[in-house]
Write a protein that holds these residues in place. Structure first.
Motif, PDB file in Angstrom:
ATOM      1  N   ARG A   1      -6.319  11.951  -4.761  1.00 52.28           N
ATOM      2  CA  ARG A   1      -5.943  11.750  -6.162  1.00 52.28           C
ATOM      3  C   ARG A   1      -7.150  11.172  -6.901  1.00 52.28           C
ATOM      4  O   ARG A   1      -7.978  10.454  -6.299  1.00 52.28           O
ATOM      5  CB  ARG A   1      -4.725  10.855  -6.282  1.00 52.28           C
ATOM      6  CG  ARG A   1      -4.958   9.444  -5.851  1.00 52.28           C
ATOM      7  CD  ARG A   1      -3.719   8.585  -5.985  1.00 52.28           C
ATOM      8  NE  ARG A   1      -4.036   7.260  -5.460  1.00 52.28           N
ATOM      9  CZ  ARG A   1      -4.577   6.288  -6.194  1.00 52.28           C
ATOM     10  NH1 ARG A   1      -4.843   6.485  -7.457  1.00 52.28           N
ATOM     11  NH2 ARG A   1      -4.845   5.123  -5.641  1.00 52.28           N
TER      12      ARG A   1
ATOM     13  N   ASN B   1       1.368   3.955  -3.186  1.00 52.84           N
ATOM     14  CA  ASN B   1       1.136   5.393  -3.015  1.00 52.84           C
ATOM     15  C   ASN B   1       2.334   6.185  -3.505  1.00 52.84           C
ATOM     16  O   ASN B   1       2.187   7.180  -4.219  1.00 52.84           O
ATOM     17  CB  ASN B   1       0.885   5.739  -1.548  1.00 52.84           C
ATOM     18  CG  ASN B   1      -0.521   5.357  -1.121  1.00 52.84           C
ATOM     19  OD1 ASN B   1      -1.355   5.038  -1.956  1.00 52.84           O
ATOM     20  ND2 ASN B   1      -0.774   5.397   0.180  1.00 52.84           N
TER      21      ASN B   1
ATOM     22  N   GLU C   1       2.529   6.032  -7.245  1.00 57.69           N
ATOM     23  CA  GLU C   1       1.506   6.874  -7.862  1.00 57.69           C
ATOM     24  C   GLU C   1       1.877   8.353  -7.757  1.00 57.69           C
ATOM     25  O   GLU C   1       1.705   9.120  -8.709  1.00 57.69           O
ATOM     26  CB  GLU C   1       0.138   6.616  -7.220  1.00 57.69           C
ATOM     27  CG  GLU C   1      -0.492   5.318  -7.722  1.00 57.69           C
ATOM     28  CD  GLU C   1      -1.527   4.741  -6.768  1.00 57.69           C
ATOM     29  OE1 GLU C   1      -2.075   3.677  -7.072  1.00 57.69           O
ATOM     30  OE2 GLU C   1      -1.780   5.356  -5.700  1.00 57.69           O
TER      31      GLU C   1
ATOM     32  N   ASN D   1       0.821  -1.216   0.000  1.00 55.26           N
ATOM     33  CA  ASN D   1       0.000   0.000   0.000  1.00 55.26           C
ATOM     34  C   ASN D   1       0.852   1.262   0.000  1.00 55.26           C
ATOM     35  O   ASN D   1       0.586   2.199  -0.758  1.00 55.26           O
ATOM     36  CB  ASN D   1      -0.917   0.018   1.225  1.00 55.26           C
ATOM     37  CG  ASN D   1      -2.257  -0.627   0.908  1.00 55.26           C
ATOM     38  OD1 ASN D   1      -2.850  -0.310  -0.121  1.00 55.26           O
ATOM     39  ND2 ASN D   1      -2.702  -1.525   1.761  1.00 55.26           N
TER      40      ASN D   1
ATOM     41  N   GLY E   1      -5.993   2.901   1.305  1.00 56.37           N
ATOM     42  CA  GLY E   1      -4.643   2.325   1.447  1.00 56.37           C
ATOM     43  C   GLY E   1      -4.007   2.610   2.794  1.00 56.37           C
ATOM     44  O   GLY E   1      -3.595   1.684   3.510  1.00 56.37           O
TER      45      GLY E   1
HETATM   46 MG    MG Z   1      -3.164   4.209  -1.929  1.00 55.41          MG
END
Ligand code: MG
Ligand code: ATP
Length: 477
Positions: free
Chosen positions: A434, A378, A381, A374, A441
């Protein structure tokens, strides 16, 4: 009184009242025994002093006549008998005089009671000795009676009467002690029962009843308005806690009901979206240029909507699986997680695993793996979102050991958390900042870290985002 598991509380033997009354009676008796021996010694000393005083009177009588031997038996015998003595000896400046009961035979040996030595310990020991061994010995009481100047008086007498008097005295003390201990214990018991035990019993009964049925608001304790002591504070605190728990449970139930409804709606919604997705796939195959331009966006949006519906369903379904701890090599798990998070082999982002091979933690590997995935997802991303703006985009996993604790770091050199994400950090469904994010997460990651006895925090950094995972580690390991 019974607890929920059917365990008996209180009862005639183990109850607070019984413990209290026996403890009080025991302590009082102990104190009385401690007082008994000095008082017995005192009794014996004044008994012997009395005999010496009669001896002192005799000295004054003897001083009045030129020769003691001339005193008639009619005077000396009653004097001696009043002291219970066989003989009285008095010594003064080298001169020794003796008067004895007519016809009395002097004993060969006598037990000495020297009343000039008034050491309390010796007096206590002598008194105990008289009580245990005396009765048919002859006593030689030696002392200087008041008013007799420097004359040392000795009184010879059997110790039977002394012992008999001491036994009577002890008997009286014993009876008195039992009465005092009994009465005091009962008085204290009655007071404690009304001041302490009764309220404690009331509290216990209330807690047990409330625990069995915390949704029954009438079981919330009503504090006694006439009290202003610690019990009152306890009752008030208990009432507040019960009220809080009561409303929290109700709120929970409502939320659970709502959650269930959302899950049902979500489930149907996902099925509808899946049907729409099938249709959109077919639409995408049409040759119309307009359709060709719009179809990918439609497909994409539907994909995201389905993903969202699916993760909400997954969150609702998540079982609070208990962690199954086992030794976990963090370095290897780091590589595995990076692969799952799409970090390993990433065309732009570098994954730097700095954890040593010696970092082994005792926790559930599946849980820690999910946490790392997780966090890494993140980071990936965030770095992808600012593609090109960060030089040398890197995600770093590191570990630091200190006594009793191991801290793992997951850091990236991306843009850092946006304010919206910071404000709702670790709050499910709220924290996402986002497009396409569910905001689950970090919430799930924290839940899993906490379940394994650790703590997940966001560190204050000037660049990027760094999460710290603290796990307690036994120092001997
Ligand atoms: Mg996440
Ligand atoms: N390393 C990071 N750098 C920058 N922002 C981050 C980082 N990690 C998390 N965030 C921000 O925190 C938000 C919450 O993250 P979280 O993982 O809880 O939800 P999400 O990623 O949006 O959704 P998902 O449930 O799919 O993980 C993200 O939307 C993102 O804005």
């Amino acid at each position: 009184m019974m607890t929920r598991d059917g365990k008996k509380v209180g009862g005639p033997v183990r109850g607070l009242s019984f413990k209290l009354i026996t403890a009080i009676a025991f302590v009082i008796l102990l104190v009385e025994v401690a007082v008994f021996f000095p008082s017995l010694a005192n009794y014996r000393a004044s008994w012997l002093d009395d005999r010496l005083r009669i001896g002192g009177v005799a000295v004054r009588v003897f001083d009045a006549v030129p020769d003691v031997m001339d005193l008639p038996v009619e005077i000396t015998d009653p004097l001696l008998q009043s002291a219970g003595a066989l003989a009285i000896v008095y010594r003064r400046a080298g001169q020794t005089d003796l008067i004895a009961i007519e016809g009395a035979t002097m004993p060969a040996e006598a037990h000495l009671a020297d009343m000039r030595d008034r050491n309390p310990v010796r007096l206590i020991m002598d008194a105990t000795e008289t009580l245990l061994l005396g009765g048919d010995r002859i006593l030689r009481i030696v002392g200087v009676p008041p008013g007799a100047g420097d004359v040392v008086v000795e009184v010879l007498m059997p110790d039977g009467p002394l012992r008999a008097d001491m036994l009577t005295y002890s008997g009286n003390i014993l009876a008195l002690s039992l009465i005092i201990a009994g009465v005091t214990a009962i008085v204290i018991y009655v007071l404690a029962e009304s001041l302490l035990i009764a309220p404690i019993k009331r509290l216990t009964a209330n807690v047990l009843a409330f625990r069995n049925n915390p949704e029954n608001g009438t079981l919330i304790i009503t504090p006694d308005p006439d009290r202003d002591d610690e019990i009152a504070v306890l009752e008030q605190a208990l009432a507040d806690t019960q009220a809080e728990l009561f409303s929290m449970l109700r709120q929970r139930r409502h939320l659970a009901d709502l959650g269930l409804a959302v899950a049902k709606i979500n489930h149907d919604l996902r099925n509808m979206l899946t049907s729409a997705q099938l249709l959109s796939d077919q639409v995408a195959t049409l040759d119309d240029p307009k359709v060709q331009r719009l179809a990918p966006r439609l497909v994409n949006t539907l994909d995201r909507a389905i993903g969202f519906a699916q993760s909400v369903l997954d969150y609702g379904r998540q079982q609070a699986g208990l962690p199954r701890p086992q030794p976990v090599g963090v370095r290897a798990l780091g590589f595995e997680s990076a692969l799952a998070a799409g970090l390993a082999g990433h065309p732009v982002i570098r994954f730097d695993n700095r954890v040593g091979d010696d970092i082994v933690l005792e926790l559930d590997p599946d849980h820690l793996g999910r946490v790392l995935v997780n966090l890494m997802k993140n980071a990936r991303e965030a770095l992808e979102a600012v593609d090109g703006k960060t030089t040398g985009p890197t995600v770093t996993l590191d570990a630091e050991r200190s006594p009793g604790r191991t801290r793992l770091f997951l850091a990236d050199n991306g843009p850092g958390l946006p304010p919206r994400a910071r404000e709702n950090l670790f709050v499910a469904f709220e924290g996402s900042a986002r497009a396409g994010g569910t905001g689950l997460g970090l919430a799930i990651a924290r839940e899993l870290v906490t379940a394994n006895g650790g703590e997940l925090t966001l560190l204050e950094t000037t660049t990027g985002a760094t999460f710290a995972l603290d796990f307690p580690t036994p120092t001997c390991a």
